[in-house]
Design a protein around this motif. Structure first.
Motif, PDB file in Angstrom:
ATOM      1  N   LYS A 117      -2.882  -0.696   0.242  1.00  0.00           N
ATOM      2  CA  LYS A 117      -3.943  -1.599  -0.182  1.00  0.00           C
ATOM      3  C   LYS A 117      -3.819  -2.947   0.515  1.00  0.00           C
ATOM      4  CE  LYS A 117      -4.308   0.533  -4.771  1.00  0.00           C
ATOM      5  NZ  LYS A 117      -4.241   0.299  -6.225  1.00  0.00           N
ATOM      6  N   TYR A 118      -4.958  -3.642   0.571  1.00  0.00           N
ATOM      7  CA  TYR A 118      -5.029  -4.969   1.175  1.00  0.00           C
ATOM      8  C   TYR A 118      -4.082  -5.924   0.458  1.00  0.00           C
ATOM      9  CZ  TYR A 118      -6.920  -9.578   2.332  1.00  0.00           C
ATOM     10  OH  TYR A 118      -7.067 -10.887   2.721  1.00  0.00           O
ATOM     11  N   LYS A 119      -3.315  -6.715   1.243  1.00  0.00           N
ATOM     12  CA  LYS A 119      -2.320  -7.607   0.669  1.00  0.00           C
ATOM     13  C   LYS A 119      -2.536  -9.027   1.182  1.00  0.00           C
ATOM     14  CE  LYS A 119       0.395  -4.348  -1.256  1.00  0.00           C
ATOM     15  NZ  LYS A 119       0.790  -4.296  -2.681  1.00  0.00           N
ATOM     16  N   VAL A 120      -2.354 -10.004   0.250  1.00  0.00           N
ATOM     17  CA  VAL A 120      -2.276 -11.418   0.609  1.00  0.00           C
ATOM     18  C   VAL A 120      -0.901 -11.889   0.153  1.00  0.00           C
ATOM     19  CG1 VAL A 120      -3.224 -13.724   0.340  1.00  0.00           C
ATOM     20  CG2 VAL A 120      -4.757 -11.733   0.406  1.00  0.00           C
ATOM     21  N   ALA A 121      -0.102 -12.403   1.099  1.00  0.00           N
ATOM     22  CA  ALA A 121       1.269 -12.780   0.764  1.00  0.00           C
ATOM     23  C   ALA A 121       1.567 -14.169   1.295  1.00  0.00           C
ATOM     24  CB  ALA A 121       2.261 -11.776   1.361  1.00  0.00           C
ATOM     25  N   GLN A 122       2.353 -14.915   0.514  1.00  0.00           N
ATOM     26  CA  GLN A 122       2.816 -16.207   0.979  1.00  0.00           C
ATOM     27  C   GLN A 122       3.970 -16.008   1.951  1.00  0.00           C
ATOM     28  OE1 GLN A 122       3.859 -18.522  -2.435  1.00  0.00           O
ATOM     29  NE2 GLN A 122       1.733 -18.976  -2.992  1.00  0.00           N
ATOM     30  N   ARG A 123       4.086 -16.942   2.861  1.00  0.00           N
ATOM     31  CA  ARG A 123       5.175 -16.905   3.827  1.00  0.00           C
ATOM     32  C   ARG A 123       6.524 -16.868   3.112  1.00  0.00           C
ATOM     33  NH1 ARG A 123       7.634 -20.869   7.057  1.00  0.00           N
ATOM     34  NH2 ARG A 123       6.314 -22.478   6.093  1.00  0.00           N
ATOM     35  N   ASP A 161      -1.614  19.184  11.681  1.00  0.00           N
ATOM     36  CA  ASP A 161      -2.648  18.198  11.397  1.00  0.00           C
ATOM     37  C   ASP A 161      -1.990  16.874  11.055  1.00  0.00           C
ATOM     38  OD1 ASP A 161      -1.606  18.697   8.910  1.00  0.00           O
ATOM     39  OD2 ASP A 161      -3.530  18.732   7.878  1.00  0.00           O
ATOM     40  N   HIS A 162      -2.819  15.901  10.748  1.00  0.00           N
ATOM     41  CA  HIS A 162      -2.299  14.619  10.294  1.00  0.00           C
ATOM     42  C   HIS A 162      -3.374  13.911   9.488  1.00  0.00           C
ATOM     43  CE1 HIS A 162      -4.391  13.024  13.922  1.00  0.00           C
ATOM     44  NE2 HIS A 162      -4.563  11.969  13.143  1.00  0.00           N
ATOM     45  N   ASP A 163      -2.928  12.943   8.698  1.00  0.00           N
ATOM     46  CA  ASP A 163      -3.836  12.102   7.921  1.00  0.00           C
ATOM     47  C   ASP A 163      -3.340  10.667   8.058  1.00  0.00           C
ATOM     48  OD1 ASP A 163      -5.946  11.386   6.399  1.00  0.00           O
ATOM     49  OD2 ASP A 163      -5.182  12.200   4.505  1.00  0.00           O
ATOM     50  N   SER A 164      -4.246   9.704   7.967  1.00  0.00           N
ATOM     51  CA  SER A 164      -3.847   8.310   8.142  1.00  0.00           C
ATOM     52  C   SER A 164      -4.702   7.413   7.264  1.00  0.00           C
ATOM     53  CB  SER A 164      -3.976   7.882   9.613  1.00  0.00           C
ATOM     54  OG  SER A 164      -5.328   7.940  10.034  1.00  0.00           O
ATOM     55  N   ALA A 165      -4.170   6.256   6.955  1.00  0.00           N
ATOM     56  CA  ALA A 165      -4.887   5.241   6.182  1.00  0.00           C
ATOM     57  C   ALA A 165      -4.352   3.880   6.587  1.00  0.00           C
ATOM     58  CB  ALA A 165      -4.725   5.461   4.675  1.00  0.00           C
ATOM     59  N   SER A 166      -5.199   2.842   6.512  1.00  0.00           N
ATOM     60  CA  SER A 166      -4.832   1.509   6.971  1.00  0.00           C
ATOM     61  C   SER A 166      -5.127   0.471   5.911  1.00  0.00           C
ATOM     62  CB  SER A 166      -5.597   1.151   8.262  1.00  0.00           C
ATOM     63  OG  SER A 166      -5.333   2.086   9.282  1.00  0.00           O
ATOM     64  N   ALA A 167      -4.406  -0.629   5.972  1.00  0.00           N
ATOM     65  CA  ALA A 167      -4.647  -1.782   5.096  1.00  0.00           C
ATOM     66  C   ALA A 167      -4.242  -3.028   5.861  1.00  0.00           C
ATOM     67  CB  ALA A 167      -3.869  -1.668   3.789  1.00  0.00           C
ATOM     68  N   GLU A 168      -4.836  -4.157   5.466  1.00  0.00           N
ATOM     69  CA  GLU A 168      -4.621  -5.412   6.186  1.00  0.00           C
ATOM     70  C   GLU A 168      -3.694  -6.319   5.383  1.00  0.00           C
ATOM     71  OE1 GLU A 168      -7.212  -8.994   8.327  1.00  0.00           O
ATOM     72  OE2 GLU A 168      -8.210  -7.276   7.389  1.00  0.00           O
ATOM     73  N   LEU A 169      -2.871  -7.059   6.109  1.00  0.00           N
ATOM     74  CA  LEU A 169      -1.993  -8.050   5.504  1.00  0.00           C
ATOM     75  C   LEU A 169      -2.417  -9.431   5.988  1.00  0.00           C
ATOM     76  CD1 LEU A 169       0.541  -9.081   4.020  1.00  0.00           C
ATOM     77  CD2 LEU A 169       1.854  -8.596   6.109  1.00  0.00           C
ATOM     78  N   THR A 170      -2.648 -10.346   5.022  1.00  0.00           N
ATOM     79  CA  THR A 170      -2.949 -11.746   5.326  1.00  0.00           C
ATOM     80  C   THR A 170      -1.804 -12.600   4.819  1.00  0.00           C
ATOM     81  OG1 THR A 170      -5.327 -11.335   5.145  1.00  0.00           O
ATOM     82  CG2 THR A 170      -4.585 -13.639   4.991  1.00  0.00           C
TER      83      THR A 170
END
Length: 1182
Positions: free
Chosen positions: A541-547, A611-620
């Motif tokens: 899942k999309y993540k927002v993290a502090q440094r 076969d294969h499966d994939s999923a992506s999410a963004e880190l800010t």
């Protein structure tokens, strides 16, 4: 968050179906068949003149075909040309061009492969030598052009084969900048739409690179001088009385004009499949802009490009649809012009239907189809076994109808190879197809018991490649069903492949392929396994993290349990950074202490073999809010361990985490100790993420477990928790058998059975024993067994030599026996082989390489695992009397069941002996009989020495010794030498050929005090050997140091100068005294004068006379001196005759003096005051 899923089976289905269905008919090579050409050189074969020519022609057939060649349409007798050889069991020609010009072998070659069933022919192979000629010598005068004018710098490269690649560079090998104003045309010329002042330079250089020989030729540099109008005005003003030639200094603008092509329209023809290049070159001021359009349609997508600053329109892989009218438009602010190019597309022949091999049973019918297209339409011509079909023997069962040959009721013995030739004015196509008449029972070519794996809901293709004559009919059955597989969901292809369009789990199982014709039946079994697809159940899942915080991406996956999964994480579609902060777990990615550089898109990919499966999410990553300094520590140990849900093979462990101390707990580590088998030693059992406080533990029977838990954060591991209560599991029969079971012999009559024993945890109970079983493979039905304990091997004695045995080992304890063990095949002990290889032959390929052939020994005589063959060989002696020594025996091993091998690194011009032995794991068998072979001459080794024995002023003597390895009869030596100056630059090379019987030479007429470098090598009939070098300096001229030294520092020179100075002083004193006394001296005799002399009186201040100068060369005569002020003096020892006669004295034309011997000194002085010095014609008096 993005999600993609790919199924390997669906992605490559089209490729698989083409591979299954597109195969040409293949006849097994153990069956009689006409020849088939398998490899040949290209039709247009450009050769490198520096290398041997290799013309390929390979073919297969049964029996193996023989080969012959034609050259320029006539038979090419290879045996009559010593430079041409044909490779064994091949038609490939190798032409040795050493000592020959490659162009001698240019021509049209054609290969024929023939056996008793027919003859196949190759294409016409046109051999041409590559050429990279030098540029013709020329002198380029500077080009002067007025600023703003158009200009073309012509390249005109030499015609090469293949044509050269042209580019323009400067003297520093940097490409000249090009633009829409300055650019290179297709013919290599450099065009200027208008020149600017900055275009002036003296190094416009056109280069031609010849790609085949990788050589580059250079044109002489071109100098371009661009004159602006101001400079032109100044030049013209000086010529025309300062009148301006041009009214002002501005450059006049011009409308666009076409340079290439000229006029308003043109035409171009291009062949189908080639590259169409349309060129539009214009000039004008300002620089015109060029655009393209097609009047009769649109440009083809993906095949069109406009290059060279819009000047060239390029269309690749031209088709018929590319014909039509193309318009080039050029415009600047003054005008716009157009040019229309009409393009026509022609075509060399291309295949519509290629003839394919035909296998027919007696009295069957069939046809060969040869269809080709082209523009103009090609002509179709048939041949049989290389002979035009109209000249071939008539066959009532064969009928030719244009592009088709029809066969009716073929007869045994009518096999042949048919050639179809489709040709028009732009080229030709040639194809061989055989008609093979034979009777053969069916055989299935697909390997037996092959397993096919596919993902559910994908296509499945089951192969059943077969052969037979008549062609077998293929039917499929599944498992034990008696009905054939027809209709949905099955599709049977013509080549026997069974397709299941949408495979489901119920389609798994065994499939039987049956091939049947009138002569018999054959079947094959294959297996289909339908696997579950790979799916990501919990996506990151999309993540927002502090440094400086930690981030966890989860990726939980479900996959078929029989497939091995591999989890891969990517960052921004690339590999993860090589940083220990990135921790990859089985179902998660943890990033500790995130930084701004960690921001991006993270993708988890689960791969299996299918076969294969994939999923992506963004880190800010965001900046952390300022916080007080935090002290981090390792966590406190967990507490309150509790065991719940206790079962015979599992238990649930829970705990309460200790204080994290400001650092997030990453994971908990669960350890155990076994009080029964390994008391006091703790072992890692498993670990769980830091977010969990419970773990499900899988246990083994017959273990007394105690557990403890440790917590891990960024600082480190906590102390262990207090142990849990003990949990005892009950004994049970073994769950597994020993691993690593092997069977092998240590002696020729025994069998050693080894295994890896089970550990205490694996024993599952007390009384662990092993039941060892063995039997002779394919001989014994019953197993012989023995039960042993506390060992990991057992020896079986009295076995026959190297006999296969089946062995297995089963674990047993007091609670029962383990599962059925796997059967492993081993062999009893080996013994030495008993037979030597037969039919040993040798083929000498060149002076250093030989090929050895032998007949492999029967497998029964090996008496062990066949490791390979060893070829022992040694150099018995040299064929040259100067090198008689023998070389120690050496050998080469050829692994596996080989029947030939290469012997490299042989000594040329030598006699070799060799034998061959087979070897197994025990050792080597007997050697074959010694055979001998001789290697031909090769190039010699380096001379044994080269030294300078006598160095003189202008000559050197060189001595040398012959090569230690002559490798043949020496034909002479080559001596090259050149001067080396003080900066190590080399002068031109001089070359000298020396006879073989000389061991020294004197080089005369060398330059003294000069370093020379010598290159020396020997040669035989095969060429020159390696070079040795030496340097030497000629002796310095003994007079040189004295001439070069500073002469002013020499004592004798200083003394001489002092004496001369003293003498001059004495002469001046005498002159002064005589002048005061008025004494007179006789004059010199008649002078050799060529012009009228002019009298110069003596000057009183320096006591000198006037001198004479030749009017022709204006050089003073020998003994005369001319002061720097232009005054001509005379020696103090002479006086003019005027002193005796007065001012009227003169000379005749012949130089004799006339006048009176009278007069006074006062008259002389008056004459002196009025007589100028004549510097063009004067006499010199001594």
């Amino acid at each position: 968050m993005e999600r993609t899923r790919t199924r390997a089976g669906a992605a490559v289905f089209l490729m698989l179906i083409l591979g299954h269905l597109g195969n040409a008919l293949e006849v097994p090579l153990d069956l009689a068949q006409p020849p088939t050409i398998t490899q040949q050189s290209p039709k247009d074969y450009i050769i490198d003149p520096r290398e041997n020519i290799v013309i390929h022609c390979e073919a297969k057939g049964k029996p193996h075909p023989s080969f012959s060649w034609t050259r320029n349409g006539t038979h090419f007798d290879i045996d009559q040309d010593p430079k041409v050889t044909m490779r064994p069991r091949s038609g490939t020609l190798v032409v040795d061009i050493s000592g020959e010009k490659a162009e001698t072998f240019e021509g049209v070659y054609q290969c024929t492969a023939r056996n008793k069933h027919g003859a196949a022919v190759s294409n016409n192979i046109v051999i041409r030598q590559s050429r990279s000629p030098l540029w013709s010598k020329e002198r380029n005068e500077p080009i002067r052009v007025q600023e703003g004018e158009a200009l073309v710098l012509h390249c005109r490269p030499p015609a090469g084969l293949p044509p050269p690649i042209i580019f323009w560079m400067d003297v520093n090998f940097q490409r000249l900048p090009q633009s829409s104003r300055v650019f290179q045309a297709l013919n290599g010329d450099l065009y200027f739409s208008n020149v600017l002042k900055e275009d002036s330079r003296n190094d416009y250089i056109c280069y031609a690179r010849f790609p085949h020989t990788q050589t580059i030729q250079q044109k002489q540099p071109i100098t371009l001088l661009v004159l602006n109008l101001d400079a032109v005005n100044e030049t013209v003003a000086a010529l025309f009385n300062e009148t301006d030639f041009f009214s002002d200094g501005s450059v006049e603008e011009r409308k666009p004009t076409f340079l290439i092509p000229s006029g308003s329209s043109s035409s171009k023809m291009v062949l189908r499949g080639q590259v169409l290049e349309l060129e539009c070159i214009t000039e004008g001021l300002p620089t015109p802009e060029v655009s393209w359009s097609k009047l009769s349609g649109e440009f083809p997508d993906k095949r069109t490009s406009i290059v060279t600053f819009q000047k060239i329109l390029r269309i690749v892989n031209v088709s018929d649809a590319d014909a039509g009218e193309y318009r080039c438009t050029a415009h600047n602010r003054l005008a716009s012009i157009h040019h229309t190019i009409r393009v026509t597309v022609k075509a060399a022949p291309y295949w519509i239907t290629t003839p394919r091999n035909l296998v027919l049973a007696p009295r069957e019918k069939g046809q060969l189809i040869c269809r080709a297209s082209g523009t103009p339409k090609p002509n179709i011509n048939w041949a049989m076994n290389g002979i035009p079909i109209e000249n071939s023997p008539e066959d009532s069962n064969r009928k030719v109808e244009g592009d088709t040959i029809i066969f009716e009721e073929v007869q045994t013995g009518s096999s042949a190879v048919y050639q179809c030739n489709a040709s028009n004015e732009y080229g030709y196509l040639l194809s061989n197809a055989f008609v093979n008449v034979l009777s053969e029972t069916p055989r299935v070519l697909t390997p037996a018991n092959q397993v096919y794996q596919v993902i559910r809901n994908n296509h499945a293709l089951l192969d059943c490649s077969s052969f037979g004559s008549p062609i077998p009919k293929i039917t499929w059955f599944k498992d034990s069903q008696s009905s054939t597989l027809e209709g949905d969901p099955y599709l049977l292809h013509e080549n026997g492949t069974l397709e299941i369009n949408v495979a489901q789990a119920l389609n798994s199982g065994k499939y039987i392929c049956v091939a049947r014709n009138t002569l018999g039946i054959a079947e094959n079994h294959v297996y289909l396994e339908v696997k579950e697809p790979t799916r990501i159940l919990k996506q990151p899942k999309y993540k927002v993290a502090q440094r400086n915080m930690n981030v966890v991406f989860e990726c939980k996956v479900k996959h078929d349990p029989t497939l091995i999964p591999i989890m891969i994480w990517l960052k921004d579609n690339g590999e993860l950074p090589d940083d220990e902060r990135f921790l990859v777990d089985s179902d998660s990615l943890t990033i500790t202490d995130v930084t701004e550089n960690d921001a991006g898109t993270y993708t988890c990919i689960m791969n299996t073999t299918l076969d294969h499966d994939s999923a992506s999410a963004e880190l800010t990553v965001v900046e952390a809010a300022p916080t007080p300094a935090v002290i981090y520590e390792q966590p406190d140990p967990p507490t309150d361990l509790e065991l719940t849900d206790m079962k015979p093979r599992s238990v649930q462990l829970t705990w309460i985490p200790g204080d994290e101390h400001k650092s997030l707990i990453h994971k908990f580590v669960i350890q155990y100790t076994d009080s029964l088998h390994d008391h006091g030693h703790w072992h890692n059992l498993t670990h769980v993420p830091g977010s969990k406080t419970t773990a499900h533990l899988e246990l083994s029977p017959y273990v007394h477990y105690s557990f403890r838990v440790l917590a891990l954060n960024a600082v480190g591991l906590s102390d262990p928790s207090n142990p849990s209560h003990m949990y005892k599991t009950n004994p049970a029969a073994p769950d597994e058998n020993p691993s690593g079971v092997k069977g092998f012999g240590t002696e020729r009559d025994n069998l050693m059975i080894l295994w890896k024993p089970l550990s205490g945890l694996q024993a599952n109970g007390p009384g662990l024993q092993y039941k060892v079983m063995w039997r002779q493979k394919d001989v014994d039905k019953n197993w012989t067994s023995v039960t042993v304990a506390n060992v990991s091997k057992f020896m079986v004695s009295g076995t026959p030599t190297f006999t296969p045995y089946e062995v297995k080992v089963q674990a047993i304890n007091n609670n029962g026996i383990g599962p059925d063990p796997a059967v492993v095949t081993g062999h009893s002990g080996e013994d030495l082989p008993v037979q030597a290889p037969d039919s040993v032959q040798v083929l000498v390929l060149n002076s250093t390489l030989a090929e050895v052939h032998w007949e492999p020994v029967p497998p029964k005589t090996v008496r062990g695992h066949l490791k390979g063959y060893k070829v022992y060989y040694w150099r018995e002696r040299s064929l040259h009397k100067h090198n008689p020594h023998r070389v120690e025996q050496q050998f080469l091993s050829f692994s596996g069941n080989k029947s030939h091998g290469m012997l490299p690194g042989l000594q040329p011009y030598s006699l070799y002996l060799f034998n061959i032995r087979v070897y197994n794991g025990k050792g080597e068998g007997p050697a074959s009989s010694n055979l001998q072979f001789e290697t031909p001459e090769g190039v010699p080794g380096p001379p044994s020495f080269l030294r300078i024995t006598n160095s003189n002023l202008n000559n050197l003597t060189l001595e040398w010794g012959p090569p230690n390895d002559r490798n043949g009869h020496l034909t002479g030596y080559i001596l090259k030498y050149q001067q080396v100056n003080n900066s190590n630059e080399l002068g031109p090379i001089e070359e000298l050929a020396l006879p073989a019987n000389k061991t020294s030479v004197t080089l005369p007429n060398l330059k003294y005090s000069t370093r020379y470098k010598f290159y020396f090598n020997a040669k035989t009939g095969q060429g020159a050997g390696p070079v040795i070098t030496e340097e030497a300096i000629t002796i310095m001229d003994e007079a040189m140091p004295s001439r070069q030294a500073d002469i002013a520092t020499q004592g004798w020179f200083i003394g001489l100068m002092c004496a001369i100075a003293l003498l001059i002083l004495v002469l001046l004193i005498i002159c002064f005294i005589k002048r005061n006394k008025g004494g007179k001296y006789p004059v010199k005799e008649k002078e050799d004068a060529h012009t009228d002399p002019e009298f110069q009186p003596m000057k009183e201040d320096d006591c000198t006379f006037g001198e004479y100068s030749d009017t022709e060369d204006h050089k003073p005569l020998k003994g005369s001196r001319t002061p720097s002020n232009g005054t001509v003096h005379r020696d103090s020892s002479d006086e003019s005759l005027v002193d005796y006669g007065g001012g009227d004295g003169q000379f005749n034309e012949d130089g004799s003096f006339i006048g009176q011997y009278s007069g006074k000194s006062s008259i002389r002085e008056t004459a002196e005051a009025h007589s100028p010095v004549n510097t063009t014609a004067m006499n010199s008096f001594v």
